[in-house]
Design a protein around this motif. Structure first.
Motif, PDB file in Angstrom:
ATOM      1  N   LEU A  43       0.382  -1.412  -0.135  1.00 18.46           N
ATOM      2  CA  LEU A  43      -0.052  -0.204   0.101  1.00 18.46           C
ATOM      3  C   LEU A  43       0.616   1.900  -0.002  1.00 18.46           C
ATOM      4  CD1 LEU A  43      -2.522  -1.518   2.522  1.00 18.46           C
ATOM      5  CD2 LEU A  43      -2.629  -1.521   0.328  1.00 18.46           C
ATOM      6  N   GLY A  44       0.185   2.785  -0.040  1.00 21.77           N
ATOM      7  CA  GLY A  44       1.266   3.785  -0.752  1.00 21.77           C
ATOM      8  C   GLY A  44       0.997   3.984   1.309  1.00 21.77           C
ATOM      9  N   VAL A  45       2.011   4.939   1.976  1.00 16.43           N
ATOM     10  CA  VAL A  45       1.873   5.112   3.275  1.00 16.43           C
ATOM     11  C   VAL A  45       0.666   5.710   3.899  1.00 16.43           C
ATOM     12  CG1 VAL A  45       2.890   6.849   4.920  1.00 16.43           C
ATOM     13  CG2 VAL A  45       4.207   6.418   2.665  1.00 16.43           C
ATOM     14  N   HIS A  46       0.489   4.736   4.724  1.00 18.49           N
ATOM     15  CA  HIS A  46      -0.335   4.478   5.552  1.00 18.49           C
ATOM     16  C   HIS A  46      -0.228   5.095   7.443  1.00 18.49           C
ATOM     17  CE1 HIS A  46      -0.250   0.473   6.341  1.00 18.49           C
ATOM     18  NE2 HIS A  46      -0.029   0.274   5.557  1.00 18.49           N
ATOM     19  N   ASP A  47      -1.608   5.398   7.652  1.00 19.70           N
ATOM     20  CA  ASP A  47      -1.134   5.269   9.276  1.00 19.70           C
ATOM     21  C   ASP A  47      -1.679   4.174   9.663  1.00 19.70           C
ATOM     22  OD1 ASP A  47      -4.634   4.875   9.247  1.00 19.70           O
ATOM     23  OD2 ASP A  47      -5.310   7.099   9.764  1.00 19.70           O
ATOM     24  N   GLN A  48      -1.663   4.415  11.325  1.00 19.15           N
ATOM     25  CA  GLN A  48      -1.185   3.280  12.472  1.00 19.15           C
ATOM     26  C   GLN A  48      -2.503   2.295  12.393  1.00 19.15           C
ATOM     27  OE1 GLN A  48       0.947   4.309  15.682  1.00 19.15           O
ATOM     28  NE2 GLN A  48       2.503   4.217  15.040  1.00 19.15           N
ATOM     29  N   GLY A  49      -3.416   3.207  11.958  1.00 22.72           N
ATOM     30  CA  GLY A  49      -5.273   2.662  11.930  1.00 22.72           C
ATOM     31  C   GLY A  49      -5.319   1.870  10.513  1.00 22.72           C
ATOM     32  N   THR A  50      -4.379   1.647   9.472  1.00 20.66           N
ATOM     33  CA  THR A  50      -4.862   0.322   8.532  1.00 20.66           C
ATOM     34  C   THR A  50      -3.526  -0.674   8.748  1.00 20.66           C
ATOM     35  OG1 THR A  50      -5.099   2.589   7.254  1.00 20.66           O
ATOM     36  CG2 THR A  50      -4.807   0.974   6.052  1.00 20.66           C
ATOM     37  N   ASP A  51      -4.399  -1.515   8.469  1.00 19.90           N
ATOM     38  CA  ASP A  51      -2.967  -3.238   8.046  1.00 19.90           C
ATOM     39  C   ASP A  51      -2.323  -2.602   7.157  1.00 19.90           C
ATOM     40  OD1 ASP A  51      -4.214  -4.134  10.249  1.00 19.90           O
ATOM     41  OD2 ASP A  51      -6.292  -5.644   9.352  1.00 19.90           O
ATOM     42  N   HIS A  52      -1.203  -2.951   7.394  1.00 18.17           N
ATOM     43  CA  HIS A  52      -0.246  -3.599   6.643  1.00 18.17           C
ATOM     44  C   HIS A  52      -1.121  -4.509   5.519  1.00 18.17           C
ATOM     45  CE1 HIS A  52       2.902  -0.593   7.962  1.00 18.17           C
ATOM     46  NE2 HIS A  52       2.547  -1.960   9.423  1.00 18.17           N
ATOM     47  N   ALA A  53      -0.220  -4.807   4.438  1.00 16.00           N
ATOM     48  CA  ALA A  53      -1.143  -5.477   2.964  1.00 16.00           C
ATOM     49  C   ALA A  53       0.369  -6.203   2.529  1.00 16.00           C
ATOM     50  CB  ALA A  53      -2.001  -5.111   2.868  1.00 16.00           C
ATOM     51  N   ALA A  54      -0.429  -7.183   2.168  1.00 11.52           N
ATOM     52  CA  ALA A  54       1.027  -7.849   1.051  1.00 11.52           C
ATOM     53  C   ALA A  54       0.250  -9.351   0.271  1.00 11.52           C
ATOM     54  CB  ALA A  54       2.147  -8.654   1.872  1.00 11.52           C
ATOM     55  N   ARG A  55       0.125  -8.758  -1.009  1.00 10.11           N
ATOM     56  CA  ARG A  55      -0.895 -10.373  -1.814  1.00 10.11           C
ATOM     57  C   ARG A  55       0.435 -11.111  -1.699  1.00 10.11           C
ATOM     58  NH1 ARG A  55      -2.023  -9.343  -8.050  1.00 10.11           N
ATOM     59  NH2 ARG A  55      -0.589  -7.639  -7.008  1.00 10.11           N
ATOM     60  N   LEU A  56      -0.159 -12.184  -2.017  1.00 13.02           N
ATOM     61  CA  LEU A  56       0.446 -13.732  -2.169  1.00 13.02           C
ATOM     62  C   LEU A  56       0.476 -14.412  -3.324  1.00 13.02           C
ATOM     63  CD1 LEU A  56       0.533 -14.941   1.559  1.00 13.02           C
ATOM     64  CD2 LEU A  56       1.923 -13.483   1.000  1.00 13.02           C
ATOM     65  N   TRP A  57      -1.104 -14.200  -3.887  1.00 10.74           N
ATOM     66  CA  TRP A  57      -1.415 -14.801  -5.197  1.00 10.74           C
ATOM     67  C   TRP A  57      -2.494 -14.492  -5.479  1.00 10.74           C
ATOM     68  CZ3 TRP A  57       0.571 -18.371  -7.958  1.00 10.74           C
ATOM     69  CH2 TRP A  57      -0.024 -18.938  -9.141  1.00 10.74           C
ATOM     70  N   THR A  58      -2.962 -14.299  -6.858  1.00 10.25           N
ATOM     71  CA  THR A  58      -4.410 -13.911  -7.932  1.00 10.25           C
ATOM     72  C   THR A  58      -4.740 -15.283  -8.588  1.00 10.25           C
ATOM     73  OG1 THR A  58      -2.926 -11.316  -7.399  1.00 10.25           O
ATOM     74  CG2 THR A  58      -5.540 -12.054  -8.659  1.00 10.25           C
ATOM     75  N   ALA A  59      -6.059 -15.762  -8.019  1.00 13.19           N
ATOM     76  CA  ALA A  59      -6.789 -16.918  -8.878  1.00 13.19           C
ATOM     77  C   ALA A  59      -7.362 -15.976 -10.093  1.00 13.19           C
ATOM     78  CB  ALA A  59      -7.061 -17.557  -7.486  1.00 13.19           C
ATOM     79  N   GLU A  60      -6.785 -16.987 -10.975  1.00 15.32           N
ATOM     80  CA  GLU A  60      -7.211 -16.738 -12.181  1.00 15.32           C
ATOM     81  C   GLU A  60      -9.205 -16.627 -11.469  1.00 15.32           C
ATOM     82  OE1 GLU A  60      -4.999 -18.208 -15.174  1.00 15.32           O
ATOM     83  OE2 GLU A  60      -3.582 -17.400 -14.673  1.00 15.32           O
ATOM     84  N   GLU A  61     -10.185 -16.588 -11.426  1.00 12.05           N
ATOM     85  CA  GLU A  61     -11.424 -16.101 -11.370  1.00 12.05           C
ATOM     86  C   GLU A  61     -11.722 -15.010 -11.698  1.00 12.05           C
ATOM     87  OE1 GLU A  61     -12.569 -17.095  -7.519  1.00 12.05           O
ATOM     88  OE2 GLU A  61     -11.236 -19.122  -7.615  1.00 12.05           O
ATOM     89  N   GLN A  62     -12.734 -15.318 -11.874  1.00 11.43           N
ATOM     90  CA  GLN A  62     -13.907 -13.711 -12.616  1.00 11.43           C
ATOM     91  C   GLN A  62     -14.854 -13.628 -11.338  1.00 11.43           C
ATOM     92  OE1 GLN A  62     -12.885 -11.256 -14.164  1.00 11.43           O
ATOM     93  NE2 GLN A  62     -11.042 -12.616 -14.808  1.00 11.43           N
ATOM     94  N   PRO A  63     -14.484 -12.144  -9.958  1.00  8.65           N
ATOM     95  CA  PRO A  63     -13.173 -11.488 -10.958  1.00  8.65           C
ATOM     96  C   PRO A  63     -12.404 -11.826 -10.203  1.00  8.65           C
ATOM     97  CG  PRO A  63     -15.350 -11.017  -8.848  1.00  8.65           C
ATOM     98  CD  PRO A  63     -15.665 -11.702  -9.608  1.00  8.65           C
ATOM     99  N   PRO A  64     -11.623 -11.463 -10.644  1.00  5.22           N
ATOM    100  CA  PRO A  64      -9.816 -11.913  -9.670  1.00  5.22           C
ATOM    101  C   PRO A  64      -9.852 -11.780  -8.127  1.00  5.22           C
ATOM    102  CG  PRO A  64      -9.660  -9.858 -10.919  1.00  5.22           C
ATOM    103  CD  PRO A  64     -11.062 -10.292 -11.290  1.00  5.22           C
ATOM    104  N   VAL A  65      -9.714 -12.874  -7.669  1.00  5.12           N
ATOM    105  CA  VAL A  65      -9.689 -12.639  -6.061  1.00  5.12           C
ATOM    106  C   VAL A  65      -8.258 -13.515  -5.747  1.00  5.12           C
ATOM    107  CG1 VAL A  65     -10.390 -14.446  -3.858  1.00  5.12           C
ATOM    108  CG2 VAL A  65     -12.002 -13.331  -5.790  1.00  5.12           C
ATOM    109  N   GLY A  66      -7.167 -12.611  -4.799  1.00  5.66           N
ATOM    110  CA  GLY A  66      -6.439 -12.688  -3.616  1.00  5.66           C
ATOM    111  C   GLY A  66      -5.888 -12.869  -2.580  1.00  5.66           C
ATOM    112  N   LEU A  67      -4.975 -13.452  -2.163  1.00  2.20           N
ATOM    113  CA  LEU A  67      -4.789 -13.722  -0.807  1.00  2.20           C
ATOM    114  C   LEU A  67      -3.838 -12.901  -0.653  1.00  2.20           C
ATOM    115  CD1 LEU A  67      -5.090 -15.891   1.321  1.00  2.20           C
ATOM    116  CD2 LEU A  67      -3.515 -17.031   0.889  1.00  2.20           C
ATOM    117  N   TRP A  68      -4.307 -12.631   0.601  1.00  7.46           N
ATOM    118  CA  TRP A  68      -3.613 -11.402   1.383  1.00  7.46           C
ATOM    119  C   TRP A  68      -3.116 -11.533   2.833  1.00  7.46           C
ATOM    120  CZ3 TRP A  68      -2.427  -6.675  -1.270  1.00  7.46           C
ATOM    121  CH2 TRP A  68      -3.175  -6.166  -2.539  1.00  7.46           C
ATOM    122  N   PHE A  69      -1.837 -11.755   3.464  1.00  8.84           N
ATOM    123  CA  PHE A  69      -1.311 -11.045   4.099  1.00  8.84           C
ATOM    124  C   PHE A  69      -1.737  -9.976   4.928  1.00  8.84           C
ATOM    125  CE2 PHE A  69       2.299 -11.166   7.144  1.00  8.84           C
ATOM    126  CZ  PHE A  69       2.229 -11.879   8.227  1.00  8.84           C
TER     127      PHE A  69
END
Length: 148
Positions: A43-69
């Motif tokens: 994510l862009g720089v954010h405040d402490q009230g926002t969780d950090h996020a890293a995408r681990l995988w994107t499933a080839e589905e419609q609509p696309p769904v990602g697994l996020w840590f």
């Protein structure tokens, strides 16, 4: 806006279980995680009230769904964390003859992914582009040698 610089150790066993349980997850979840001991918040720089996020995988589905840590930081150490599947953000912008997709999760905090800049990634891409251009523009040293 600059990218957040938060880094977290990825809990490998939990990540593997989440990838294997994910609909449309990778067939080679072990191999996919092999080089992911640590993840960087996308994510862009954010405040402490926002969780950090890293995408681990994107499933080839419609609509696309990602697994996020997702994780929080507590005085420079990883606090709470969880894995979540989210639809990807539907926003995009026209760039030349293509679309530039946001690539964050739906309902993420602003800004969209195409407005987030990672100076190190940009530098590496530019160096790679220049090196490729240099290599492809050089003449083949054997070209023109007619030894008949």
């Amino acid at each position: 806006m600059l990218q957040c610089t938060a880094v977290a150790r990825l809990p490998a066993a939990e990540a593997l279980a989440a990838l294997r349980d994910m609909s449309g997850g990778p067939d080679d979840a072990d191999d996919h995680l092999a080089d992911m001991a640590f993840v960087l918040c996308e994510l862009g720089v954010h405040d402490q009230g926002t969780d950090h996020a890293a995408r681990l995988w994107t499933a080839e589905e419609q609509p696309p769904v990602g697994l996020w840590f997702m994780w929080t930081e507590v005085s420079r150490h990883m606090g709470d964390h969880y894995f979540a599947t989210f639809r990807l953000c539907p926003y995009w912008r026209d760039v030349k003859d293509s679309r530039d997709w946001c690539n964050f999760y739906k309902d993420h905090p602003e800004p969209h992914g195409f407005h987030v800049s990672d100076p190190l990634r940009d530098l590496i891409r530019e160096q790679t582009r220049l090196e490729a251009q240099r290599r492809f523009s050089q003449e083949d040293p054997d070209e023109g040698d007619d030894e008949s």
